[in-house]
Write a protein that holds these residues in place. Structure first.
Motif, PDB file in Angstrom:
ATOM      1  N   ARG A 196       1.200 -16.773 -20.137  1.00  0.00           N
ATOM      2  CA  ARG A 196       0.003 -16.576 -20.961  1.00  0.00           C
ATOM      3  C   ARG A 196       0.017 -17.554 -22.129  1.00  0.00           C
ATOM      4  NH1 ARG A 196      -3.117 -12.300 -20.415  1.00  0.00           N
ATOM      5  NH2 ARG A 196      -3.745 -12.497 -22.607  1.00  0.00           N
ATOM      6  N   GLU A 221       6.647  -7.455  -9.340  1.00  0.00           N
ATOM      7  CA  GLU A 221       5.585  -6.934  -8.476  1.00  0.00           C
ATOM      8  C   GLU A 221       5.260  -5.481  -8.819  1.00  0.00           C
ATOM      9  OE1 GLU A 221       4.518  -6.490  -3.715  1.00  0.00           O
ATOM     10  OE2 GLU A 221       6.268  -7.622  -4.378  1.00  0.00           O
ATOM     11  N   GLN A 224       3.481  -5.345 -12.150  1.00  0.00           N
ATOM     12  CA  GLN A 224       2.080  -5.748 -12.029  1.00  0.00           C
ATOM     13  C   GLN A 224       1.247  -4.630 -11.417  1.00  0.00           C
ATOM     14  OE1 GLN A 224       0.587  -8.776 -13.023  1.00  0.00           O
ATOM     15  NE2 GLN A 224      -1.214  -7.536 -12.647  1.00  0.00           N
ATOM     16  N   THR A 225       1.807  -3.933 -10.428  1.00  0.00           N
ATOM     17  CA  THR A 225       1.077  -2.824  -9.808  1.00  0.00           C
ATOM     18  C   THR A 225       0.789  -1.713 -10.815  1.00  0.00           C
ATOM     19  OG1 THR A 225       2.113  -3.308  -7.675  1.00  0.00           O
ATOM     20  CG2 THR A 225       1.150  -1.127  -7.954  1.00  0.00           C
ATOM     21  N   ALA A 227       0.622  -2.105 -14.061  1.00  0.00           N
ATOM     22  CA  ALA A 227      -0.329  -2.617 -15.047  1.00  0.00           C
ATOM     23  C   ALA A 227      -1.757  -2.565 -14.524  1.00  0.00           C
ATOM     24  CB  ALA A 227       0.049  -4.048 -15.429  1.00  0.00           C
ATOM     25  N   ASP A 228      -1.954  -2.919 -13.256  1.00  0.00           N
ATOM     26  CA  ASP A 228      -3.298  -2.825 -12.669  1.00  0.00           C
ATOM     27  C   ASP A 228      -3.767  -1.385 -12.584  1.00  0.00           C
ATOM     28  OD1 ASP A 228      -3.331  -5.559 -12.411  1.00  0.00           O
ATOM     29  OD2 ASP A 228      -2.644  -5.548 -10.318  1.00  0.00           O
ATOM     30  N   HIS A 229      -2.870  -0.488 -12.230  1.00  0.00           N
ATOM     31  CA  HIS A 229      -3.244   0.923 -12.102  1.00  0.00           C
ATOM     32  C   HIS A 229      -3.641   1.525 -13.453  1.00  0.00           C
ATOM     33  CE1 HIS A 229      -3.261   5.030 -10.592  1.00  0.00           C
ATOM     34  NE2 HIS A 229      -2.411   5.366 -11.552  1.00  0.00           N
ATOM     35  N   LYS A 231      -4.655  -0.276 -15.974  1.00  0.00           N
ATOM     36  CA  LYS A 231      -5.606  -1.196 -16.612  1.00  0.00           C
ATOM     37  C   LYS A 231      -5.049  -1.707 -17.942  1.00  0.00           C
ATOM     38  CE  LYS A 231      -9.625   0.984 -14.436  1.00  0.00           C
ATOM     39  NZ  LYS A 231      -9.633  -0.026 -13.371  1.00  0.00           N
ATOM     40  N   LYS A 233      -2.460  -4.914 -19.832  1.00  0.00           N
ATOM     41  CA  LYS A 233      -1.791  -6.197 -19.773  1.00  0.00           C
ATOM     42  C   LYS A 233      -0.400  -6.038 -20.360  1.00  0.00           C
ATOM     43  CE  LYS A 233      -5.946  -9.070 -20.017  1.00  0.00           C
ATOM     44  NZ  LYS A 233      -6.646 -10.152 -20.750  1.00  0.00           N
ATOM     45  N   GLN A 256      -6.698  -3.534 -21.065  1.00  0.00           N
ATOM     46  CA  GLN A 256      -7.624  -4.592 -20.695  1.00  0.00           C
ATOM     47  C   GLN A 256      -9.025  -4.256 -21.154  1.00  0.00           C
ATOM     48  OE1 GLN A 256      -7.408  -5.608 -16.544  1.00  0.00           O
ATOM     49  NE2 GLN A 256      -5.169  -5.688 -16.520  1.00  0.00           N
TER      50      GLN A 256
END
Length: 258
Positions: A196, A221, A224-225, A227-229, A231, A233, A256
């Motif tokens: 970043r 990995e 990241q999963t 973090a996406d779940h 929402k 960063k 996010q």
């Protein structure tokens, strides 16, 4: 990111398998089971060749193995402790971990301890009259096989002691251990994450270390999963190989906005 980084459980398993106690336990169980199964397998074997065993020959061999393996194990452990101390004072304390994971030393000590337990259980079984004629023959053959294994381990261990724990040996071990990590950092400097350009604000919530130590592994990995779940960063503050004191930040989080 690739699936190669989703190996947290594999990493933990590898760490445990590299420890000496794992091999010691496995060889010890093998030795005990070998002595315990002889009186059970001997009577049901369809054919056992007749071997004229002198009175007490198996017992004498087992006594020799028990007394010698106890002394050899004590001697080997003193050598290992001395090598660990030498590596700590002359090289770096982290080099002792490489010596502790030496497979030749682990195998030798494990065979010595396993043979000791095999002989002890065999002596107890003979004293208690648990072995029939066929079982005594089977125990005698197993004892000969154990002697051959001990001889192989001793020769290999004595030859290994020529270099074990010396400065040249420690340097070679450090180089061998550092090369894969250096290549991985060269090919994946961010371990598959996205570098970043903007830094999260200082007031963003952070995940602190609950104890001091080196960061050994980051499952990018899975991180990241999550973090996406959620929402969010995530900014990684300490990469593998860094030393972290208790209370220092490991991760910085931010929701996010898009």
């Amino acid at each position: 990111m690739t699936g190669r980084f989703n190996r947290g459980w594999v990493q933990r398993l590898r760490v445990q398998l590299r420890k000496m106690w794992v091999r010691v336990v496995l060889y010890s169980l093998a030795g005990v089971l070998l002595a315990l199964l002889a009186p059970l397998i001997g009577p049901i074997l369809p054919y056992v060749p007749k071997i004229d065993l002198a009175s007490g020959s198996v017992d004498a061999l087992l006594n020799i193995i028990a007394s010698s393996m106890l002394a050899v194990t004590t001697f080997s452990m003193s050598i290992l402790v001395g090598a660990y101390g030498s590596a700590t004072s002359n090289a770096t304390p982290r080099a002792t971990r490489l010596l502790e994971e030496d497979r030749t030393a682990q195998t030798a000590v494990s065979i010595f301890i396993g043979s000791f337990l095999f002989s002890i259980v065999g002596i107890i079984g003979l004293s208690a009259g648990l072995y029939s004629d066929n079982a005594r023959v089977l125990l005698f053959v197993a004892t000969l096989g154990d002697i051959a294994l001990i001889a192989w381990a001793l020769v290999r261990w004595v030859n290994h002691l020529n270099d074990f724990g010396r400065m040249s040996d420690i340097i070679a071990r450090i180089e061998t251990a550092a090369k894969p990590a250096a290549r991985l950092y060269r090919d994946y400097p961010a371990l598959g994450a996205v570098p970043r350009s903007d830094i999260l604000s200082e007031d963003a919530p952070m995940v602190m270390a609950d104890q001091s130590g080196y960061v050994q592994y980051i499952d990018i990995e899975k991180l990241q999963t999550l973090a996406d779940h959620l929402k969010m960063k995530v900014e990684i503050r300490r990469m593998p190989g860094k030393y972290v004191h208790r209370g220092e930040p490991l991760l910085r989080l931010r929701l996010q906005t898009h």
